[in-house]
Write an enzyme that holds these catalytic residues in place. Structure first.
Site, short mmCIF file in Angstrom:
data_model
loop_
_atom_site.label_atom_id
_atom_site.label_comp_id
_atom_site.label_asym_id
_atom_site.label_seq_id
_atom_site.Cartn_x
_atom_site.Cartn_y
_atom_site.Cartn_z
N GLY A 491 10.80 31.81 -4.24
CA GLY A 491 12.16 32.15 -4.90
C GLY A 491 11.94 32.84 -6.07
N GLU A 492 12.99 33.50 -6.73
CA GLU A 492 12.98 34.21 -7.94
C GLU A 492 14.43 34.00 -8.52
OE1 GLU A 492 13.89 38.52 -6.25
OE2 GLU A 492 11.86 37.95 -6.95
N PHE A 495 15.24 34.12 -14.58
CA PHE A 495 14.07 33.18 -15.60
C PHE A 495 12.81 33.57 -15.17
CE2 PHE A 495 15.27 31.13 -11.73
CZ PHE A 495 14.05 30.68 -11.32
N LYS A 511 7.67 26.13 -11.09
CA LYS A 511 8.82 27.41 -11.64
C LYS A 511 8.01 27.65 -12.95
CE LYS A 511 13.37 27.26 -13.13
NZ LYS A 511 14.87 26.71 -13.22
N ASP A 649 28.18 24.10 -10.89
CA ASP A 649 27.77 25.33 -10.31
C ASP A 649 27.10 24.74 -8.89
OD1 ASP A 649 27.51 27.84 -9.75
OD2 ASP A 649 25.84 27.87 -10.85
N HIS A 651 27.18 25.35 -5.65
CA HIS A 651 27.25 25.84 -4.38
C HIS A 651 26.46 25.61 -3.44
CE1 HIS A 651 24.05 28.78 -5.57
NE2 HIS A 651 24.58 28.82 -6.91
#
EC number: 2.7.11.1
Length: 798
Positions: A491-492, A495, A511, A649, A651
């Site tokens: 993932g990306e 940040f 991360k 947030d 979602h």
């Protein structure tokens, strides 16, 4: 030039040559300067022009606009002859009444003065807000206040693709003379956004004071969530207090605002001001949420959403004597149209295919600049959302600074915190005692006596302390070669990057975030020690809930370790980055430009699995969906009781699923332990960028009150949730409103019922009964006040 009279809806455009190109302009002749009429207002109705300007400041359709030579603000008369020029004698004069100049607000070309040349305007970048400009949420009569509208920002100077994100959310004004001194107990972290300072009451203004009866306020969290009557009373009182506060903010002068020239710090102190009850206007930010960007699609669904937002503004301005039932108000919400799967896939492919990479040259197959406008309509929200969501400033303040009845009421969580906060916890991955034994929220307490230089050093020391380090270490200290060889990018974000690897025969997520450097990373400035510290502590606090006694859950992603490293990006990580880019496409810059002295924060999380959005077609049955909802509700309820937590947030990209061999999952709420059938899956919640939590008298939250782009998204119920949250808390994001967790649970339930397919159909009576229960949950859950209320009271979890 044809001399026919224009139709009622047509617009007169100035042409710069004869028709069919039969006559060209003489190259050496300069155009005479255009002179505006001396008295334009006497020709027009002032209300018409003001309405046009209010509707869209970016348009040039206003007949009183002095910069628009096509509409000089007076009836068209014979054109002044230029020296040496010719005017055909047979050309009839045109008389156009002002009524014909009332055009529909739409994006139009802005004609520049001829003496400046007619060069084409450079195309907007994808990260540039597109669509009509909007008015600031504050009344325009305070000319000294800055406009918080994000779309007034120009192109980024740095030239990077996402470089505008730094300028979108920074304040550029300097403090005016006589500004009140900022309170040292409020720490404003970051350069991305601004917190509006409350204006002081003018000395000559006297408003009647009304005392609030303490008996009408809730005394505990149980009473605040126990019934509809208490909830309505709390909301009515809070609305009265906020309307007065917003009225005081509007009544101030430009000198009453606090701004710093560098845009990094803007603070407010509202609790020390005297609260008086009066007829205040709408809260800041509410007046402009009805304005939506033009997307080029004139559909009934868009008009329906506009009407829904307009009704929300009318409901927000209901007189104080009128009581609107809480349940009815929420059940009458309007849901925006959702994108089809084909549209979402198309937008994603366009986003990955046409992102300009830093340092890449445009070849013949590159995306043409003249076609950027359709792409902006497709990926504007995605890129803007990414550009600010990971670089939001965190506000760290004392509970007394947040003027909320929820906060001032006696909280059950306060006593629970003191009982459960001083015990060692176990590392989820290794089972060994963790290096951090208790909460670190005290590290966020402001140190009033420190200078700026000492404060910066103190923030660095705090980060090193959380890392159990005395200074930065090399990458090899936390990522040895055997660990790097197994790294795979998963993932990306703006940040940085997220990799998966194996540690002690267990998958973990790594991360990596660049900090304290001068280089822009993916178009945005790097975070500082001051900005990264709350991110570390929030992740740690929620991870610690897995080892608590009174309020315990493993529903938040576990944080295993944090390190601060120094050096250039390891080649093995660059290799993993290249593989991800070649297979899936990356929107980030290749992280090969960092110098040897670059600092990074490396956070190691437990591996949470795959997000719910990617699992939309892979779940076995609705029984699995019920277990997911049960786990999410329980995790949020425990966080509410322990940390007065709002995710804000949640979602379906922030809900991770992984397989588990456990048949039942355990949690503890207010000392009472319960179990949840797992159905073979364990749920983990991630991404606390917009979250709010409170512990030991310290509140950490993300102030999005001025970020209008967050509230103007379209095409998914997710964007309605942002607007509903804003309506619920009256745009005061430091306050505690657990109803936001209910809104996000409703969003997730909506996704499961309408956009997810299951391998096992609802053919059996048992599956049909589960479906009916989930549908009933979807219909009735908005009548509950918090996740705790849902978990304890709703029949789905009985």
């Amino acid at each position: 030039m044809a001399a026919s009279l224009p139709g009622p809806g047509s617009r007169l455009f100035r042409t710069y040559g004869a028709a069919d190109g039969r006559r060209q302009r003489r190259p050496g002749r300069e155009a005479a300067q255009w002179f505006p009429p001396q008295d334009r207002r006497r020709f027009f109705n002032s209300s018409g022009s003001s309405d046009a300007s209010i509707g869209d400041p970016s348009q040039s359709d206003d007949p009183d606009d002095p910069d628009d030579p096509d509409f000089p603000g007076s009836p068209v008369r014979r054109r002044r002859r230029r020296p040496g020029g010719r005017v055909p004698k047979d050309r009839p004069s045109l008389t156009v009444t002002p009524k014909r100049w009332k055009l529909r607000a739409r994006p139009s070309l802005t004609v520049t003065p001829r003496r400046l040349g007619l060069r084409a305007r450079p195309p907007q970048k994808c990260s540039t807000p597109c669509g009509p400009l909007r008015l600031p949420p504050f009344p325009s009569r305070d000319s000294g206040r800055l406009s918080p509208d994000l779309s007034v920002c120009g192109q980024p100077r740095d030239g990077d693709e996402l470089g505008i994100s730094a300028s979108l959310f920074s304040s550029l004004a300097s403090p005016c003379p006589g500004s009140p001194t900022p309170r040292d107990s409020v720490i404003s972290i970051g350069t991305s956004a601004c917190l509006v300072a409350a204006s002081a009451v003018p000395s000559g203004l006297h408003l009647p004071e009304v005392s609030l009866d303490r008996a009408s306020l809730p005394c505990s969290q149980e009473e605040a969530t126990g019934g509809a009557k208490d909830t309505r009373m709390v909301h009515q009182t809070r609305a009265s207090l906020r309307s007065v506060l917003f009225g005081l903010m509007n009544s101030g002068t430009p000198e009453d605002s606090e701004f710093r020239a560098d845009g990094k710090n803007m603070r407010e102190s509202c609790c020390k001001r005297k609260l008086v009850v009066g007829n205040g206007p709408e809260g800041p930010g509410l007046s402009s949420t009805g304005k939506r960007r033009a997307t080029g699609q004139d559909s009934c669904q868009e008009r329906g959403l506009q009407e829904a937002v307009r009704r929300e503004h009318q409901e927000a301005s209901v007189p104080k004597g009128r009581i609107v039932p809480r349940g009815i108000d929420r059940l009458e919400r309007t849901r925006s149209s959702r994108k089809s799967k084909h549209q979402e896939a198309t937008e994603t492919s366009l986003l990955h295919s046409h992102r300009f990479k830093k340092g890449q040259k445009l070849g013949k197959d590159s995306f043409p600049t003249q076609d950027l406008t359709p792409l902006q309509n497709v990926c504007f929200w995605t890129k803007t959302r990414a550009s600010f969501s990971f670089h939001k400033k965190k506000i760290v303040t004392d509970v007394s600074e947040v003027c909320s009845i929820y906060t001032t009421a006696t909280s059950l969580s306060g006593s629970l915190l003191s009982e459960c906060s001083n015990r060692p916890v176990m590392n989820r991955t290794s089972g060994a005692p963790s290096s951090w034994h208790s909460s670190s929220m005290y590290l966020l307490s402001p140190l009033n006596t420190l200078s700026i230089s000492n404060k910066k050093a103190s923030d660095a020391e705090k980060v090193y302390g959380e890392c159990s380090q005395k200074g930065p270490v090399p990458f090899s200290h936390c990522l040895p070669t055997e660990k790097l060889q197994r790294c795979e990018k998963i993932g990306e974000g703006v940040f940085g990057e997220v990799f998966q690897t194996i540690a002690d025969h267990t998958p973990v997520a790594i991360k990596i975030i660049a900090i304290e450097g001068p280089d822009l990373v993916n178009g945005s400035h790097q975070k500082t020690f001051e900005e990264i510290l709350p991110e570390i502590i929030i992740s740690k606090e929620l991870s610690l809930l897995s080892g608590e006694v009174c309020n315990r859950t493993e529903g938040f992603i576990g944080l295993n370790s944090v390190h601060c490293v120094q050096g250039s990006y390891p080649p093995l990580l660059l290799k993993a980055w290249d593989h991800y880019n070649s297979t899936k496409g990356s929107a980030n810059d290749r992280p090969d430009f960092f110098k040897d002295d670059q600092l990074f924060i490396v956070l190691e999380f437990e591996f949470g699995g795959i997000d719910l959005e990617q699992m939309r077609t892979k779940l076995s049955s609705l029984a699995t969906a019920k277990s997911i909802l049960h786990q999410l509700t329980a995790s949020l309820a425990v966080a509410e009781a322990s940390l007065r937590f709002e995710h804000r947030d949640l979602h379906w990209g922030n809900v991770l699923l992984k397989k588990t061999s456990l048949k039942k999952l355990h949690y503890t709420l207010n000392g009472k332990s319960s179990t949840i059938p797992s159905c073979g899956l364990q749920v983990s919640i991630i991404d606390y960028t917009l979250s709010r939590l409170e512990r030991d008298g310290i509140v950490v939250f993300c102030d999005v009150s001025m970020d209008e782009d967050l509230f103007t998204g379209d095409g998914d119920y997710q964007f309605d949730i942002y607007r509903l949250m804003k309506k619920e808390n009256n745009n005061r994001w430091g306050e505690y409103h657990p109803y936001s967790n209910v809104l996000w649970l409703h969003y997730l339930t909506d996704k499961m019922l309408k956009q997810m397919t299951f391998k096992t159909k609802c053919n059996t009576p048992a599956m049909k009964q589960i479906k009916r229960k989930i549908q009933e949950f979807h219909r009735t859950m908005l009548n509950f006040s918090s996740a705790t209320d849902l978990l304890c009271q709703h029949s789905l979890f009985k």
